[in-house]
Structure formats: structure tokens, C-alpha cells
Design a protein around this motif. Sequence first.
Motif: not given
Length: 203
Positions: A29-43, A134-144
Motif C-alpha cells: 500500500s505504501d508503494v502504491q501511495l508513494v508512486g501515485a504521489w510521485a506521479a502527481s508532482v511537478e518538478g 502548490g508543491g507537496t509533502l508526503l510524510v510517513g509516521f507512527f500513529v498513536g
Amino acid sequence: MGTSVEAAYTDRAAEYVEHLGTMASVHPSDVQLVGAWAASVEGALLDAGCGPGHWTAFLAEQGRAAHGIDAVPAFIGHARHTFPGVPFTTGSIDALDAGPGTVGGVLAWYSLIHHDPESIRVPLDEFARVVRPGGTLLVGFFVGPVVEAFDHAVVTAWRWPAEALEQELQAAGFDIVETHTRIAATGRPRPHGAVLARRRASA
């Protein structure tokens, strides 16, 4: 990330690379999420706190201009050897060597987990500085359920409720796009979260 964290990762770099240093260790699921994010970024993309470099290489394999940075020289040495042709730099996510608005997107995948609530705004402000409006940030983290420290395998880390981390991102100049959480039935791996945020246009 302080010198004590860098030292802890340096001492266990080989072990970390063996167990977590390839895309084979990543949840689909993380591979899919990061891949989709990367495809959406300009630059250009910055993998901030890239560790052994596997995520940076993944981004480069998607045809993106990706650059990895990490404070642990052993990780950067491994990354350069394992992924030749992909640029990697030793440096701190608290003081990025990039000009304002020069990055299309930043991936901070578990690279903020050792920042406590008093220090997390330092890298977040840096991300806001280098990401273009307009650029984006994708953060992965531990939830609590609350913001709290816990005994991580390498050195003390922090878990966050998604809402609390979202507030920090908003304060740094980002608007929340979407948030994902994943909790395993067995409790292992630890509950995971990811927040996608867009850099707010400058006033």
C-alpha cells in the motif's frame, strides 16, 4: 535529528540496511501511495532522510528527478554504492541545502519520527521553505492516540495522532490533502500513518 540519533543509526546501519533497506520490506500500500504521489508532482523530488536510499531509487525508477539526503554517512555510502547514478548527499533535514521554492515535492518517510514536539517544526519549516507553492509533502509516521515517545529499535521515537501532526503541518504552511492510517490486527507492525499536504501559496 540530533547527533545522538545519528550515532545510534551509524552503530546499527548494517543491521538496518539488512532488514529495512530494500523495497521488498515495504508494504504494498505504501508503494502504491508513494508512486501515485510521485506521479502527481511537478518538478524535482527530495527524499528527506533517505536512509539506505531505496525510496530515492524507487522515485528515480519512476522517471523522476529524485535526490536523497541523510545525516548518517553509512547510509549515504550504501546508497551511492547500491544505486549508482542516483544523487545522494550527506546532510540534515533540519538545514536543507536547497534554495527557496526549488523542489516540487518532499518525501519524509519516517524521517521525522525522532523529532519531539518541540523540534518537529524545524524540518517542517525547512520543507515549507524549499517546496514551491502548490508543491507537496508526503510524510510517513507512527500513529498513536496521543503524542508520546516510545522505545524504538534504534533510538527513542515519537508517535502522533494524525490530527496533531496535521496541525503542525498547517502551522508550517501546508494544507492537508489527505491522510491515511493502517493498523494491523496483531499490533505488529506498529500503527502507520501518512499525510499528504500541499504547500500553501505565499501571502
